[in-house]
Design a protein around this motif. Structure first.
Motif, PDB file in Angstrom:
ATOM      1  N   GLU A 138       0.844  -1.192   0.086  1.00 27.76           N
ATOM      2  CA  GLU A 138      -0.087   0.189  -0.048  1.00 27.76           C
ATOM      3  C   GLU A 138       0.875   1.357  -0.057  1.00 27.76           C
ATOM      4  O   GLU A 138       1.892   1.330   0.530  1.00 27.76           O
ATOM      5  N   ALA A 139       0.556   2.096  -0.709  1.00 26.18           N
ATOM      6  CA  ALA A 139       1.414   3.455  -0.837  1.00 26.18           C
ATOM      7  C   ALA A 139       1.637   4.106   0.659  1.00 26.18           C
ATOM      8  O   ALA A 139       0.675   4.064   1.616  1.00 26.18           O
ATOM      9  N   GLY A 140       2.815   4.397   0.854  1.00 27.16           N
ATOM     10  CA  GLY A 140       3.337   4.822   2.135  1.00 27.16           C
ATOM     11  C   GLY A 140       4.020   3.834   2.999  1.00 27.16           C
ATOM     12  O   GLY A 140       4.372   4.028   3.991  1.00 27.16           O
ATOM     13  N   ASN A 141       3.922   2.368   2.546  1.00 28.67           N
ATOM     14  CA  ASN A 141       4.289   1.346   3.200  1.00 28.67           C
ATOM     15  C   ASN A 141       4.045   1.434   4.908  1.00 28.67           C
ATOM     16  O   ASN A 141       5.016   1.331   5.434  1.00 28.67           O
ATOM     17  N   PRO A 142       2.846   1.457   5.062  1.00 30.63           N
ATOM     18  CA  PRO A 142       2.303   1.354   6.407  1.00 30.63           C
ATOM     19  C   PRO A 142       2.886   0.538   7.290  1.00 30.63           C
ATOM     20  O   PRO A 142       3.143   0.701   8.673  1.00 30.63           O
ATOM     21  N   GLY A 197      -7.368  -5.310  -0.312  1.00 28.45           N
ATOM     22  CA  GLY A 197      -7.117  -5.513   1.186  1.00 28.45           C
ATOM     23  C   GLY A 197      -7.081  -7.109   1.732  1.00 28.45           C
ATOM     24  O   GLY A 197      -6.600  -7.211   2.884  1.00 28.45           O
ATOM     25  N   ARG A 198      -6.874  -8.117   0.778  1.00 33.29           N
ATOM     26  CA  ARG A 198      -6.821  -9.367   1.304  1.00 33.29           C
ATOM     27  C   ARG A 198      -5.425  -9.763   1.299  1.00 33.29           C
ATOM     28  O   ARG A 198      -4.915 -10.722   1.964  1.00 33.29           O
ATOM     29  N   ALA A 199      -4.682  -8.911   0.930  1.00 34.50           N
ATOM     30  CA  ALA A 199      -3.199  -9.041   1.106  1.00 34.50           C
ATOM     31  C   ALA A 199      -2.401  -7.720   1.440  1.00 34.50           C
ATOM     32  O   ALA A 199      -2.987  -6.607   0.930  1.00 34.50           O
ATOM     33  N   GLU A 200      -1.240  -7.753   2.224  1.00 35.14           N
ATOM     34  CA  GLU A 200      -0.754  -6.295   2.591  1.00 35.14           C
ATOM     35  C   GLU A 200       0.638  -6.284   1.509  1.00 35.14           C
ATOM     36  O   GLU A 200       1.247  -5.347   1.662  1.00 35.14           O
ATOM     37  N   VAL A 201       1.066  -7.391   0.986  1.00 35.11           N
ATOM     38  CA  VAL A 201       2.031  -7.531   0.124  1.00 35.11           C
ATOM     39  C   VAL A 201       1.959  -8.410  -0.999  1.00 35.11           C
ATOM     40  O   VAL A 201       1.291  -9.281  -1.108  1.00 35.11           O
ATOM     41  N   ILE A 202       2.544  -7.854  -1.994  1.00 27.56           N
ATOM     42  CA  ILE A 202       2.704  -9.071  -3.314  1.00 27.56           C
ATOM     43  C   ILE A 202       4.164  -9.115  -3.878  1.00 27.56           C
ATOM     44  O   ILE A 202       4.835  -7.936  -3.332  1.00 27.56           O
ATOM     45  N   THR A 220      -2.539   4.088  -5.341  1.00 32.66           N
ATOM     46  CA  THR A 220      -2.532   3.485  -3.937  1.00 32.66           C
ATOM     47  C   THR A 220      -1.626   2.445  -3.778  1.00 32.66           C
ATOM     48  O   THR A 220      -1.496   1.900  -2.473  1.00 32.66           O
ATOM     49  N   ILE A 221      -0.951   2.091  -4.646  1.00 30.70           N
ATOM     50  CA  ILE A 221      -0.104   1.011  -4.683  1.00 30.70           C
ATOM     51  C   ILE A 221       1.440   1.514  -5.016  1.00 30.70           C
ATOM     52  O   ILE A 221       1.619   2.199  -5.893  1.00 30.70           O
ATOM     53  N   GLU A 222       2.381   0.784  -4.133  1.00 28.91           N
ATOM     54  CA  GLU A 222       3.789   1.290  -4.615  1.00 28.91           C
ATOM     55  C   GLU A 222       4.868   0.188  -4.706  1.00 28.91           C
ATOM     56  O   GLU A 222       4.533  -0.816  -3.655  1.00 28.91           O
ATOM     57  N   ARG A 223       5.735   0.185  -5.332  1.00 26.90           N
ATOM     58  CA  ARG A 223       6.894  -0.727  -5.221  1.00 26.90           C
ATOM     59  C   ARG A 223       7.663  -0.076  -4.166  1.00 26.90           C
ATOM     60  O   ARG A 223       8.160   0.925  -4.067  1.00 26.90           O
ATOM     61  N   VAL A 224       8.366  -1.250  -3.295  1.00 26.48           N
ATOM     62  CA  VAL A 224       9.206  -0.734  -2.549  1.00 26.48           C
ATOM     63  C   VAL A 224      10.680  -0.800  -2.898  1.00 26.48           C
ATOM     64  O   VAL A 224      11.042  -1.541  -3.490  1.00 26.48           O
TER      65      VAL A 224
END
Length: 293
Positions: A138-142, A197-202, A220-224
């Motif tokens: 998720e954007a911002g990597n909460p 929202g079924r997963a926090e990471v892909i 709303t999604i970002e690559r780390v």
């Protein structure tokens, strides 16, 4: 008299059968044709792919393309095979489909692993590229996740990954519990799990993940970006991707490897894969399948 005629006819038929069979043997009709010989005779090869960008996928117009596909296409053209027919299959079903002879080879950017290389009736050609993993959140990597180890240590983190990929094994190896790994058919399904929202990471390889994120254009999604590659058995993971064949197709593999080497020597390999987001750093160098296992 009738009995003699019947015996004569029977003898004639028997001799005819013998001559026919002998003729077949004389002209080699009973010799089994190899897969390479067949596809060269027919001018067409059937490939299995899993619809994963940038390795092998189908465009909106129905065209089969991708880095692995285009490398294989050029090699097959050099071998005199001008037509390529793609069979869309879930990633986990590619090797079983190859074993069942649903297609002649697999062009899906599949990683060379000891488990796959040791599977019954399949062999890898030499590597076409080398690559690492990547993750998106998720954007911002909460949850502040920057590695597979972080996923393992963060109890509320669930990760979605296509079934049958090496990422699943890597996650288990670093301690991510199996009940926090969601397996899905492909990368679009993994992205959908993250968005819902079924997963926090892909996770996937870098080019594959970037391709699906570019296509989605979801802010709303970002690559780390500062992702740390997984450490397996004390070493940073280096993955090699290659085309897969049945283990009875030695002549096919040898011919494919020879043409792949020609592409590397001429610079054509880089030209082909550059169009799909690869760089010179992703070339396999002189690595063979034995080096990659």
């Amino acid at each position: 008299m009738r009995s003699k005629r019947k015996k004569g006819l029977l003898s004639l038929l028997t001799l005819s059968t013998v001559f026919i069979l002998s003729g077949c043997q004389l002209f080699g009709a009973d010799e089994e044709e190899t897969t390479l010989e067949r596809v060269q005779r027919e001018g067409e090869v059937t490939v299995g792919f899993a619809n994963e960008q940038p390795y092998a996928y189908q465009t909106a117009e129905g065209e089969l393309t991708g880095s692995a596909v285009e490398v294989a296409r050029q090699i097959m053209e050099n071998l005199g095979v001008t037509e390529m027919d793609g069979v869309l299959t879930e990633f986990a079903s590619l090797i079983p489909g190859l074993q069942a002879e649903r297609f002649d080879m697999v062009t899906a950017g599949m990683f060379i692993t000891p488990g796959r290389a040791g599977a019954d009736h399949v062999q890898f050609a030499n590597p076409e590229y080398t690559i690492g993993q990547a993750i998106a959140v998720e954007a911002g990597n909460p949850l502040d996740i920057h590695s597979y180890e972080d996923i393992a240590e963060t109890d509320e983190a669930t990760v979605a990954v296509p079934s049958g990929t090496v990422e699943y094994d890597f996650l288990l190896d670093v301690g991510v519990p199996a009940d926090r790994i969601i397996t899905v058919p492909d990368m679009p399904s993994a992205l959908a799990a993250l968005q819902a929202g079924r997963a926090e990471v892909i996770t996937a390889t870098g080019p594959s993940l970037q391709s699906i994120l570019d296509t989605a254009a979801d802010e709303t999604i970002e690559r780390v970006e500062d992702f740390t590659q997984p450490i397996i058995d004390g070493e940073e993971v280096i993955n090699y991707g290659a085309t897969v064949f049945r283990d009875t197709d030695d002549d096919f593999i040898d011919a494919f490897n020879e043409e792949l080497e020609n592409l590397k020597d001429s610079g054509e390999l880089l030209e082909i894969i550059e169009e799909f987001g690869f760089t010179e750093e992703d070339l396999p160098g002189d690595a063979t399948v034995e080096d990659a296992i």
